[in-house]
Design a protein around this motif. Structure first.
Motif, PDB file in Angstrom:
ATOM      1  N   SER A 176      47.173  37.075  42.253  1.00  0.00           N
ATOM      2  CA  SER A 176      47.020  37.697  40.930  1.00  0.00           C
ATOM      3  C   SER A 176      45.563  37.899  40.547  1.00  0.00           C
ATOM      4  CB  SER A 176      47.736  36.857  39.854  1.00  0.00           C
ATOM      5  OG  SER A 176      49.123  36.804  40.092  1.00  0.00           O
ATOM      6  N   TYR A 222      49.014  42.751  30.754  1.00  0.00           N
ATOM      7  CA  TYR A 222      48.418  41.571  31.375  1.00  0.00           C
ATOM      8  C   TYR A 222      47.437  40.862  30.447  1.00  0.00           C
ATOM      9  CZ  TYR A 222      50.107  43.267  35.897  1.00  0.00           C
ATOM     10  OH  TYR A 222      50.894  43.687  36.932  1.00  0.00           O
ATOM     11  N   THR A 256      47.578  37.647  34.311  1.00  0.00           N
ATOM     12  CA  THR A 256      48.857  36.998  33.992  1.00  0.00           C
ATOM     13  C   THR A 256      49.749  38.042  33.325  1.00  0.00           C
ATOM     14  OG1 THR A 256      47.780  34.853  33.649  1.00  0.00           O
ATOM     15  CG2 THR A 256      49.992  35.134  32.760  1.00  0.00           C
TER      16      THR A 256
END
Length: 454
Positions: free
Chosen positions: A140, A421, A449
């Protein structure tokens, strides 16, 4: 002249003056020059006998004189712009006099607010493809600089070329960095070897230029060969642009404009987006406030052009990022008549630089200037500052024609990314390269995230 006060400046080294400082870190050289010598500074570059004086302007009032009120005394004829002209043609960025006026009149209708707003759906689709691709990012973690360069390049090539996007993206990503570094090095060298000499740098730049020209020429020829072409991509519109007074653009002129749009339309906006996200990733409170505004305004729908006026805090975030990281950190001119700037004499024939990198940090206009603070750009505080205290798009008669396009693209993209995000920046000080435009020289990593969309 009403004053005989000489322009102050650093002595630099006996052999090369301030040239080593410019080559090592020109942005730092500007800042030190301002802190030690004031708002107008003379830098001597090169060895004795070949030394050139460069005058740098670090004030809003000086910038206004150079770019607006006394702009007739300053032209885009300096060495740096000539190098850009040799590499990318004589488009709006570099053209002069009647050429510029004619080009501007022909091209201006393509950049009206109504026309640019019509590209909002395409910009959102490209931003959404970035959001989708980030789901597969290893760990990520992404490099914001790489991602924003890819996004803005895909967006501008789609709007310029329509269906020819993939071939254009590959050629431009490969070619522009080579030409940018080559232009910067030649523009600051006391003596530049002829471009025809088969040096490694000359050969690499020639290959990059040939690739760009071949791409544009091929696509332009295809457009012109079409019996009817009602496409709304910019290349089609450029090919059809005409007026009774100005005629139309020939194939070379169209190519020159396309190359300028490719450069200005992706590198500059990529820088703004990279550092807007990078800064938000280090300032979670400001990021959360921007996201709450996006959620409140958009809900679950895609952003549209009208949302540019409905997202004032997100726009403030972008403006503050553009203050700290102006995509055009210095704007060059050639002085064509003896004149004064902020009361200092500047002689005809000199090279002059208006330096937003320093103006955006000048403590006369900005308290604690290195601090990230989007509140600087509330309407009330903006009204209290000089017009040229913030100038990422230049100013005066040569102000950037694509300002609305850049703001629309940036705000819609930021809204799309922040809705999807949360961003946590992993790197702190990002080294910078001040070539034709300001770019990151190293990764600007961020951990993403995913959010549940409202």
């Amino acid at each position: 002249m009403s004053t005989v006060t000489p322009v102050p400046g650093p002595k630099g080294s006996l052999l090369l003056g301030s040239l080593p400082d410019f080559r090592r870190d020109v942005l730092d050289a500007y800042l030190r020059g301002w802190r030690e010598h004031g708002d107008v500074v003379r830098f001597a570059l090169g060895p004795p006998g070949l030394r050139a004086d460069v005058y740098a302007v670090f004030s809003a009032s000086g910038a206004q004189q150079v770019l607006a009120s006394r702009s007739a005394n300053f032209r885009k004829d300096n060495k740096f712009y000539e190098e850009i002209r040799q590499s990318l043609g004589n488009g709006l960025l570099t053209s002069q006099d009647e050429d510029y006026v004619r080009q501007r009149r022909l091209v201006q209708p393509l950049f009206t607010r109504r026309r640019v707003d019509g590209y909002a759906d395409a910009l959102y689709e490209e931003a959404s493809s970035v959001v989708d691709a980030w789901r597969d990012a290893p760990g990520s973690v992404v490099d914001l600089s790489e991602e924003m360069t890819r996004f803005t390049l895909r967006a501008v090539t789609r709007i310029l070329f329509g269906a020819d996007i993939e071939a254009a993206v590959d050629v431009v990503r490969r070619s522009f960095p080579v030409i940018g570094a080559y232009t910067r090095d030649r523009g600051t060298a006391p003596v530049a070897v002829p471009r025809q000499w088969p040096t490694p740098a000359n050969r690499a730049a020639a290959r990059a230029q040939a690739d760009l020209y071949a791409l544009c020429d091929r696509i332009i020829a295809e457009r012109r060969a079409a019996v009817t072409d009602d496409g709304d991509d910019l290349l089609s519109l450029l090919s059809r642009a005409a007026s009774e007074e100005d005629g139309s653009l020939d194939a070379d002129e169209v190519r020159d404009q396309v190359l300028v749009f490719l450069l200005a339309g992706h590198e500059t906006t990529a820088t703004s987006l990279t550092f807007a996200l990078h800064l938000l990733g280090h300032h979670p409170k400001e990021q959360q406030r921007a996201r709450e505004e996006v959620d409140r305004v958009l809900g679950g729908r895609p952003p549209v052009a009208a949302d540019l006026d409905r997202l004032p805090y997100l726009t403030q975030v972008l403006k503050e990022a553009m203050r700290l990281y102006p995509a055009a950190p210095a704007i060059g001119r050639e002085v064509v008549a003896d004149t004064e700037v902020d009361g200092f004499p500047v002689p005809a024939g000199a090279t002059l630089l208006v330096v937003p990198w320093v103006i955006h940090r000048n403590t006369r206009y900005w308290e604690d200037p290195e601090r990230f603070d989007p509140e600087r750009f509330t309407p009330e505080r903006e009204a209290g500052r000089p017009r040229y205290a913030w100038m990422p798009f230049g100013g005066g008669p040569r102000a950037c024609i694509g300002q609305h396009f850049s703001m629309l693209e940036s705000v819609l993209a930021l809204a799309t990314f922040l809705r999807a995000y949360e961003v946590e920046s992993l790197d702190t000080d990002i080294p910078l390269d001040a070539g034709i435009t300001l770019t990151a020289k190293a990764r600007a990593r961020a951990r993403l995230t995913a959010r549940q969309l409202p």
